[in-house]
Design a protein around this motif. Structure first.
Motif, short mmCIF file in Angstrom:
data_model
loop_
_atom_site.label_atom_id
_atom_site.label_comp_id
_atom_site.label_asym_id
_atom_site.label_seq_id
_atom_site.Cartn_x
_atom_site.Cartn_y
_atom_site.Cartn_z
N ILE A 1 43.20 -43.51 -39.02
CA ILE A 1 44.63 -43.85 -39.07
C ILE A 1 44.86 -45.14 -39.84
O ILE A 1 45.78 -45.24 -40.65
CB ILE A 1 45.21 -43.92 -37.64
N GLY A 2 43.99 -46.13 -39.63
CA GLY A 2 44.11 -47.38 -40.39
C GLY A 2 43.89 -47.16 -41.87
O GLY A 2 44.56 -47.75 -42.71
N GLY A 3 42.95 -46.29 -42.22
CA GLY A 3 42.71 -45.97 -43.62
C GLY A 3 43.90 -45.26 -44.25
O GLY A 3 44.26 -45.55 -45.39
N LEU A 4 44.50 -44.34 -43.51
CA LEU A 4 45.69 -43.67 -44.02
C LEU A 4 46.83 -44.67 -44.26
O LEU A 4 47.52 -44.60 -45.27
CB LEU A 4 46.16 -42.59 -43.04
N MET A 5 47.01 -45.58 -43.32
CA MET A 5 48.06 -46.58 -43.48
C MET A 5 47.78 -47.46 -44.70
O MET A 5 48.69 -47.77 -45.47
CB MET A 5 48.21 -47.41 -42.21
N ALA A 6 46.52 -47.84 -44.89
CA ALA A 6 46.17 -48.71 -46.03
C ALA A 6 46.39 -47.99 -47.36
O ALA A 6 46.91 -48.59 -48.31
CB ALA A 6 44.72 -49.15 -45.90
N VAL A 7 46.03 -46.72 -47.42
CA VAL A 7 46.22 -45.96 -48.67
C VAL A 7 47.70 -45.83 -48.99
O VAL A 7 48.11 -45.98 -50.14
CB VAL A 7 45.54 -44.58 -48.56
N HIS A 8 48.50 -45.55 -47.99
CA HIS A 8 49.93 -45.40 -48.24
C HIS A 8 50.60 -46.72 -48.61
O HIS A 8 51.55 -46.73 -49.40
CB HIS A 8 50.62 -44.78 -47.03
N ILE A 9 50.11 -47.82 -48.08
CA ILE A 9 50.63 -49.12 -48.49
C ILE A 9 50.26 -49.38 -49.95
O ILE A 9 51.09 -49.82 -50.75
CB ILE A 9 50.10 -50.25 -47.58
N ALA A 10 49.00 -49.09 -50.30
CA ALA A 10 48.53 -49.35 -51.67
C ALA A 10 49.27 -48.49 -52.69
O ALA A 10 49.54 -48.95 -53.80
CB ALA A 10 47.03 -49.10 -51.76
N TRP A 11 49.58 -47.25 -52.34
CA TRP A 11 50.24 -46.35 -53.28
C TRP A 11 51.75 -46.27 -53.07
O TRP A 11 52.41 -45.44 -53.69
CB TRP A 11 49.63 -44.96 -53.19
N ALA A 12 52.28 -47.12 -52.22
CA ALA A 12 53.73 -47.25 -51.98
C ALA A 12 54.38 -45.94 -51.54
O ALA A 12 55.44 -45.57 -52.00
CB ALA A 12 54.43 -47.82 -53.19
N HIS A 13 53.72 -45.25 -50.61
CA HIS A 13 54.29 -44.05 -50.00
C HIS A 13 54.85 -44.45 -48.63
O HIS A 13 54.11 -44.54 -47.66
CB HIS A 13 53.25 -42.95 -49.81
N LYS A 14 56.13 -44.70 -48.59
CA LYS A 14 56.76 -45.18 -47.36
C LYS A 14 56.70 -44.13 -46.25
O LYS A 14 56.37 -44.44 -45.11
CB LYS A 14 58.20 -45.58 -47.64
N ALA A 15 57.01 -42.87 -46.59
CA ALA A 15 57.04 -41.81 -45.57
C ALA A 15 55.64 -41.58 -44.98
O ALA A 15 55.49 -41.42 -43.77
CB ALA A 15 57.58 -40.52 -46.17
#
Length: 81
Positions: A20-34
């Motif tokens: 879950i932390g990895g998913l959150m980090a990837v979405h922050i890095a790629w600017a996927h808010k949803a």
């Protein structure tokens, strides 16, 4: 709980937190808010599932795990698209 169940639960918690932390980090890095919000929702649901284990509510625990699986799946779908 015997020792094997404690170790299994610890492994699930640690690797679940990493996923879950990895998913959150990837979405922050790629600017996927949803996707980030789906992953954050999954983290909150899994955190609250710990209370279901603490208070010995297996049906609630199962329901919360299904909700977390759905939120993680939604987060991965946002990542893939």
């Amino acid at each position: 709980m015997d020792n094997f169940e404690k170790y299994a639960l610890a492994l699930m918690v640690v690797f679940g937190a990493l996923v879950i932390g990895g998913l959150m980090a990837v979405h922050i890095a790629w600017a996927h808010k949803a996707g980030f919000l789906y992953a954050l929702g999954a983290a909150v649901v899994v955190w609250s599932a710990g209370f279901a284990v603490l208070f010995d509510k297996p049906r609630l625990y199962g329901l919360l795990l299904l909700c977390a699986i759905a939120l993680i799946t939604a987060s991965v779908v946002v990542l893939v698209r």
